[in-house]
Design a protein around this motif. Structure first.
Motif, PDB file in Angstrom:
ATOM      1  N   GLY A 189       0.810  -1.210   0.000  1.00 24.06           N
ATOM      2  CA  GLY A 189       0.000   0.000   0.000  1.00 24.06           C
ATOM      3  C   GLY A 189       0.844   1.262   0.000  1.00 24.06           C
ATOM      4  N   MET A 190       1.937   1.269   0.784  1.00 19.58           N
ATOM      5  CA  MET A 190       2.814   2.438   0.839  1.00 19.58           C
ATOM      6  C   MET A 190       3.511   2.656  -0.506  1.00 19.58           C
ATOM      7  SD  MET A 190       2.364   3.709   3.835  1.00 19.58           S
ATOM      8  CE  MET A 190       3.777   4.773   4.149  1.00 19.58           C
ATOM      9  N   LYS A 191       3.904   1.544  -1.152  1.00 17.55           N
ATOM     10  CA  LYS A 191       4.585   1.635  -2.446  1.00 17.55           C
ATOM     11  C   LYS A 191       3.644   2.219  -3.506  1.00 17.55           C
ATOM     12  CE  LYS A 191       7.430  -1.297  -5.509  1.00 17.55           C
ATOM     13  NZ  LYS A 191       6.725  -1.268  -6.779  1.00 17.55           N
ATOM     14  N   ILE A 192       2.419   1.724  -3.525  1.00 13.71           N
ATOM     15  CA  ILE A 192       1.438   2.237  -4.484  1.00 13.71           C
ATOM     16  C   ILE A 192       1.232   3.733  -4.270  1.00 13.71           C
ATOM     17  CG2 ILE A 192      -1.005   2.167  -5.140  1.00 13.71           C
ATOM     18  CD1 ILE A 192      -0.929  -0.846  -4.402  1.00 13.71           C
ATOM     19  N   SER A 193       1.109   4.122  -3.011  1.00 13.89           N
ATOM     20  CA  SER A 193       0.869   5.526  -2.679  1.00 13.89           C
ATOM     21  C   SER A 193       2.056   6.396  -3.076  1.00 13.89           C
ATOM     22  CB  SER A 193       0.587   5.655  -1.181  1.00 13.89           C
ATOM     23  OG  SER A 193       0.420   7.006  -0.822  1.00 13.89           O
ATOM     24  N   ALA A 194       3.274   5.889  -2.854  1.00 13.26           N
ATOM     25  CA  ALA A 194       4.471   6.679  -3.141  1.00 13.26           C
ATOM     26  C   ALA A 194       4.721   6.811  -4.639  1.00 13.26           C
ATOM     27  CB  ALA A 194       5.681   6.036  -2.463  1.00 13.26           C
ATOM     28  N   GLU A 195       4.474   5.739  -5.389  1.00 11.98           N
ATOM     29  CA  GLU A 195       4.801   5.756  -6.814  1.00 11.98           C
ATOM     30  C   GLU A 195       3.805   6.557  -7.641  1.00 11.98           C
ATOM     31  OE1 GLU A 195       5.097   1.668  -7.905  1.00 11.98           O
ATOM     32  OE2 GLU A 195       7.189   1.507  -7.283  1.00 11.98           O
ATOM     33  N   GLN A 196       2.531   6.518  -7.229  1.00 11.77           N
ATOM     34  CA  GLN A 196       1.492   7.259  -7.955  1.00 11.77           C
ATOM     35  C   GLN A 196       1.481   6.915  -9.441  1.00 11.77           C
ATOM     36  OE1 GLN A 196      -0.883   9.838  -6.638  1.00 11.77           O
ATOM     37  NE2 GLN A 196      -0.403   8.459  -4.966  1.00 11.77           N
ATOM     38  N   LYS A 197       1.721   5.635  -9.749  1.00 12.70           N
ATOM     39  CA  LYS A 197       1.700   5.207 -11.144  1.00 12.70           C
ATOM     40  C   LYS A 197       0.264   5.039 -11.622  1.00 12.70           C
ATOM     41  CE  LYS A 197       4.329   1.516 -11.160  1.00 12.70           C
ATOM     42  NZ  LYS A 197       5.148   0.394 -11.671  1.00 12.70           N
ATOM     43  N   GLY A 198       0.048   5.263 -12.889  1.00 14.37           N
ATOM     44  CA  GLY A 198      -1.262   5.041 -13.462  1.00 14.37           C
ATOM     45  C   GLY A 198      -1.143   4.736 -14.932  1.00 14.37           C
ATOM     46  N   VAL A 199      -2.090   5.203 -15.699  1.00 13.75           N
ATOM     47  CA  VAL A 199      -2.057   5.083 -17.154  1.00 13.75           C
ATOM     48  C   VAL A 199      -2.642   6.374 -17.718  1.00 13.75           C
ATOM     49  CG1 VAL A 199      -2.273   2.568 -17.236  1.00 13.75           C
ATOM     50  CG2 VAL A 199      -4.342   3.966 -17.175  1.00 13.75           C
ATOM     51  N   ALA A 200      -2.687   6.479 -19.050  1.00 11.78           N
ATOM     52  CA  ALA A 200      -3.321   7.643 -19.660  1.00 11.78           C
ATOM     53  C   ALA A 200      -4.760   7.765 -19.147  1.00 11.78           C
ATOM     54  CB  ALA A 200      -3.304   7.501 -21.180  1.00 11.78           C
ATOM     55  N   GLU A 201      -5.182   8.978 -18.923  1.00  8.99           N
ATOM     56  CA  GLU A 201      -6.489   9.220 -18.298  1.00  8.99           C
ATOM     57  C   GLU A 201      -7.617   8.568 -19.080  1.00  8.99           C
ATOM     58  OE1 GLU A 201      -9.305  13.077 -17.331  1.00  8.99           O
ATOM     59  OE2 GLU A 201      -7.126  13.296 -17.230  1.00  8.99           O
ATOM     60  N   PHE A 202      -8.524   7.939 -18.367  1.00  8.03           N
ATOM     61  CA  PHE A 202      -9.717   7.367 -18.976  1.00  8.03           C
ATOM     62  C   PHE A 202     -10.837   7.394 -17.942  1.00  8.03           C
ATOM     63  CE2 PHE A 202      -7.875   3.910 -16.648  1.00  8.03           C
ATOM     64  CZ  PHE A 202      -8.915   3.081 -16.268  1.00  8.03           C
ATOM     65  N   GLN A 203     -12.065   7.249 -18.406  1.00  7.53           N
ATOM     66  CA  GLN A 203     -13.214   7.283 -17.496  1.00  7.53           C
ATOM     67  C   GLN A 203     -13.848   5.903 -17.434  1.00  7.53           C
ATOM     68  OE1 GLN A 203     -16.180  10.167 -18.471  1.00  7.53           O
ATOM     69  NE2 GLN A 203     -17.492   9.662 -16.739  1.00  7.53           N
ATOM     70  N   GLU A 204     -14.028   5.404 -16.221  1.00 12.87           N
ATOM     71  CA  GLU A 204     -14.699   4.118 -16.036  1.00 12.87           C
ATOM     72  C   GLU A 204     -16.210   4.329 -15.998  1.00 12.87           C
ATOM     73  OE1 GLU A 204     -12.518   0.747 -13.705  1.00 12.87           O
ATOM     74  OE2 GLU A 204     -12.444   2.568 -12.513  1.00 12.87           O
ATOM     75  N   LYS A 205     -16.902   3.660 -16.903  1.00  9.90           N
ATOM     76  CA  LYS A 205     -18.358   3.773 -16.954  1.00  9.90           C
ATOM     77  C   LYS A 205     -19.059   2.447 -16.703  1.00  9.90           C
ATOM     78  CE  LYS A 205     -18.182   7.541 -20.332  1.00  9.90           C
ATOM     79  NZ  LYS A 205     -18.567   7.978 -21.710  1.00  9.90           N
ATOM     80  N   HIS A 206     -18.287   1.348 -16.721  1.00 11.41           N
ATOM     81  CA  HIS A 206     -18.924   0.041 -16.682  1.00 11.41           C
ATOM     82  C   HIS A 206     -18.666  -0.743 -15.390  1.00 11.41           C
ATOM     83  CE1 HIS A 206     -18.892   0.911 -21.040  1.00 11.41           C
ATOM     84  NE2 HIS A 206     -19.990   0.180 -21.061  1.00 11.41           N
ATOM     85  N   ARG A 207     -17.610  -0.414 -14.651  1.00  8.08           N
ATOM     86  CA  ARG A 207     -17.310  -1.219 -13.455  1.00  8.08           C
ATOM     87  C   ARG A 207     -18.373  -1.005 -12.397  1.00  8.08           C
ATOM     88  NH1 ARG A 207     -13.028  -0.878  -9.007  1.00  8.08           N
ATOM     89  NH2 ARG A 207     -12.404   1.116  -9.875  1.00  8.08           N
ATOM     90  N   ARG A 208     -18.816  -2.112 -11.807  1.00  9.59           N
ATOM     91  CA  ARG A 208     -19.830  -2.053 -10.753  1.00  9.59           C
ATOM     92  C   ARG A 208     -19.110  -2.004  -9.404  1.00  9.59           C
ATOM     93  NH1 ARG A 208     -25.000  -3.481 -13.014  1.00  9.59           N
ATOM     94  NH2 ARG A 208     -25.787  -3.265 -10.905  1.00  9.59           N
ATOM     95  N   TYR A 209     -19.158  -0.861  -8.744  1.00  5.70           N
ATOM     96  CA  TYR A 209     -18.377  -0.671  -7.525  1.00  5.70           C
ATOM     97  C   TYR A 209     -19.016  -1.301  -6.293  1.00  5.70           C
ATOM     98  CZ  TYR A 209     -16.036   2.938 -10.282  1.00  5.70           C
ATOM     99  OH  TYR A 209     -15.358   3.604 -11.257  1.00  5.70           O
TER     100      TYR A 209
END
Length: 567
Positions: A189-209
């Motif tokens: 969790g700390m690594k994910i938070s520190a790296e702040q990696k992602g991908v090119a911006e996109f909008q999720e419209k289909h995932r059921r949260y």
């Protein structure tokens, strides 16, 4: 009230603090009844809030899926929504008295329910402009790889989204054994938070949260004239793929056992937890008739064979599916394959959309989503979600397999935690149709069991008995590890059956909401047996309790005798 004078932090369970634990004594509540009970809760709870304010104490408002009150159950059922509302009732009282030193937890033994509940809680907090910390945990996760996997799926899925401030891994093992997987998840969790990696911006419209709705990939169709039934190469409830080497092909019976096939006079047949498809990164030479026969026997019983396109071009294997890259598709190399070859594609998920457009013109049997270990360019979680968003937007129903390859000398726990947190985090959202784990120096059985354990932890494919068991604590009335091992030894061949093994009556009914049968410490040396949440046999001597549990399972028609294994 007394404990708040002595310790820095206390925990209350909204399901049984000043409220009736769900015993279904009262099933219908009028609005007046509901408000009367809320008033009663405030009268009982307010003095504790005031004491915590006075002494500067923190509080955890810890809802548990298995111990919601009658009142909450009557309105919301045994649901994530009920868990959130139960916690919010107490949080509103805290806020009314200007007390804000509290955290929330939404624990369940089912990772799918746990993830849904936390996400719903955060959504409701945002709507109310609240911002309180979250304590994450999969309660009563069990032991071994299964316990670690369920914890990694539930906790890891939320950490991938930046949710969570403190965590607890709850294993039926010596307490110190919980520290290492918990630390690994915290570091993740700390690594994910520190790296702040992602991908090119996109909008999720289909995932059921907030509710589990799986995006189900279309299983392969059988084409006229095909000699192999390709419908079997994937499983509708979730598929397991395994990498097989040339050396493993040289000992066919051992390989068949490793794939968990049935063996009848040395010949393999598919079983409940047989690997669905094998990946041959190298094909046996045409002249290696023994190895090719071993592969043919697998395809004859419906186990798929996947191999890189370059291998299939150079050294064709009848009925093998070719695995191509997008570059190979772009170059047209796949058109050189023998006529009728079924095709799969491997990709990262963060490719430019114009590259993914090629998928629309292909008749694919499956996609493998693979992002190299340690890749600095993208987050696997975000690349996966971007890929699924693209597929759903364009109505492409190819099955997607999460492919993770681990470097040499990977620790077993590291693999379980990472695989559960990355691939499991997708599957628990219904994003994906299977998993392929590769680790050259880890044994085949471990990788297979871990893969099937991930699918079961994500509530996809049930291939073994499900166990809910608590960690050791001062209230436990028997040796949890010894008793758990005894019960597992006699009941681990019952897929679809869930058994709770609880050390005491305090943890018993309230912690085993998902279990079909319960084995609960009722008094020293005595066991109570449950069907669901109802106790059906009390005060059984411990030495007889396991056999009584088996008798109970038989009475309810859930028992099958274990199949004899061929020596």
């Amino acid at each position: 009230m007394k404990v708040a004078e002595c310790f820095d932090k206390i925990r209350i369970n909204p399901g049984n603090f000043a409220d009736r634990r769900a015993q279904f004594e009262k099933l219908e509540y009028t609005e007046a009844d509901y408000q009367d009970e809320l008033q009663h809760i405030e009268e009982v709870f307010t003095p504790l809030v005031e004491k915590c304010k006075k002494y500067g104490r923190a509080m955890r408002i810890g809802t548990n899926h298995g111990s919601l009150s009658d009142r909450i159950m009557s309105y919301y059922g045994d649901s994530p929504r009920g868990m959130v509302e139960s916690a919010f009732e107490f949080a509103r009282i805290c806020r009314k008295h200007d007390y804000h030193n509290f955290v929330f937890s939404m624990k369940a033994s089912n990772p799918v329910v746990m993830v849904q509940a936390y996400r719903l809680l955060v959504s409701e907090m945002y709507l109310n402009d609240w911002d309180y910390p979250l304590h994450l945990g999969v309660t009563e996760a069990g032991e071994g790889e299964d316990g670690r996997m369920k914890s990694a799926i539930g906790i890891g899925a939320l950490l991938q989204d930046g949710l969570g401030d403190t965590i607890r891994v709850s294993l039926t093992e010596a307490p110190e054994e919980e520290i290492d997987p918990c630390t690994k998840l915290a570091n993740l969790g700390m690594k994910i938070s520190a790296e702040q990696k992602g991908v090119a911006e996109f909008q999720e419209k289909h995932r059921r949260y907030f509710d589990f709705q799986r995006r189900t990939g279309q299983l392969p169709l059988q084409k006229e004239g095909e000699l192999v039934d390709y419908r079997n190469v994937l499983h509708r409830d979730g598929s397991v793929l395994m990498s097989v080497t040339l050396d493993q092909l040289k000992n066919p019976e051992t390989l068949y056992r490793n794939l968990a096939t049935k063996l009848i006079i040395g010949m393999p047949y598919k079983d409940l937890a047989t690997v669905d498809t094998i990946l041959l990164n190298k094909l046996p030479a045409v002249g290696d008739k023994a190895s090719r026969l071993a592969v043919k026997r697998l395809t004859d019983v419906g186990i798929g064979v996947l191999t890189p396109l370059t291998e299939q071009l150079a050294n064709p294997l009848p009925h093998a599916m070719a695995l191509a890259t997008l570059d190979e598709i772009f170059s047209g190399a796949h058109k050189e394959l023998p006529a009728g070859t079924r095709l799969a594609v491997t990709l990262r998920g963060d490719e430019p959309e114009e590259r993914l457009e090629m998928l629309k013109d292909l008749d694919l049997i499956m996609l493998l989503q693979y992002l190299p270990e340690g890749d600095e360019k993208a987050s696997r979680a975000h690349a996966s979600r971007r890929l699924f968003e693209y597929l759903q937007t364009n109505e492409l129903n190819f099955p997607v397999i999460h492919h993770l390859r681990f470097p040499a000398n990977t620790d077993r726990d590291d693999l379980v935690i990472k695989a559960g947190s990355e691939a499991g985090a997708m599957l628990v959202d219904g994003l994906g149709d299977g998993v392929l784990l590769e680790a050259a120096d880890l044994d085949f059985e471990f990788l297979r069991n871990t893969s099937f354990g991930m699918l079961q932890g994500c509530r996809m494919r049930n291939t073994k008995t499900e166990y809910v068991s608590c960690p050791s604590c001062g209230r436990t009335l028997f040796d949890l590890q010894d008793v758990s091992a005894e019960i597992r030894e006699k009941t681990d061949h019952l897929p679809g059956v869930s058994i709770a093994i609880m050390g005491c009556i305090v943890n018993g009914p309230g912690e085993m909401a998902d279990a079909d049968f319960g084995y609960v410490g009722g008094a020293p040396g005595k066991i109570d047996l449950y069907v669901g949440k109802e106790v059906v046999r009390r005060g059984i001597a411990m030495e007889k309790a396991t056999n009584e549990l088996i008798s109970l399972i038989k009475e309810h028609g859930r028992w099958v005798d274990p199949e004899p294994t061929e020596n």
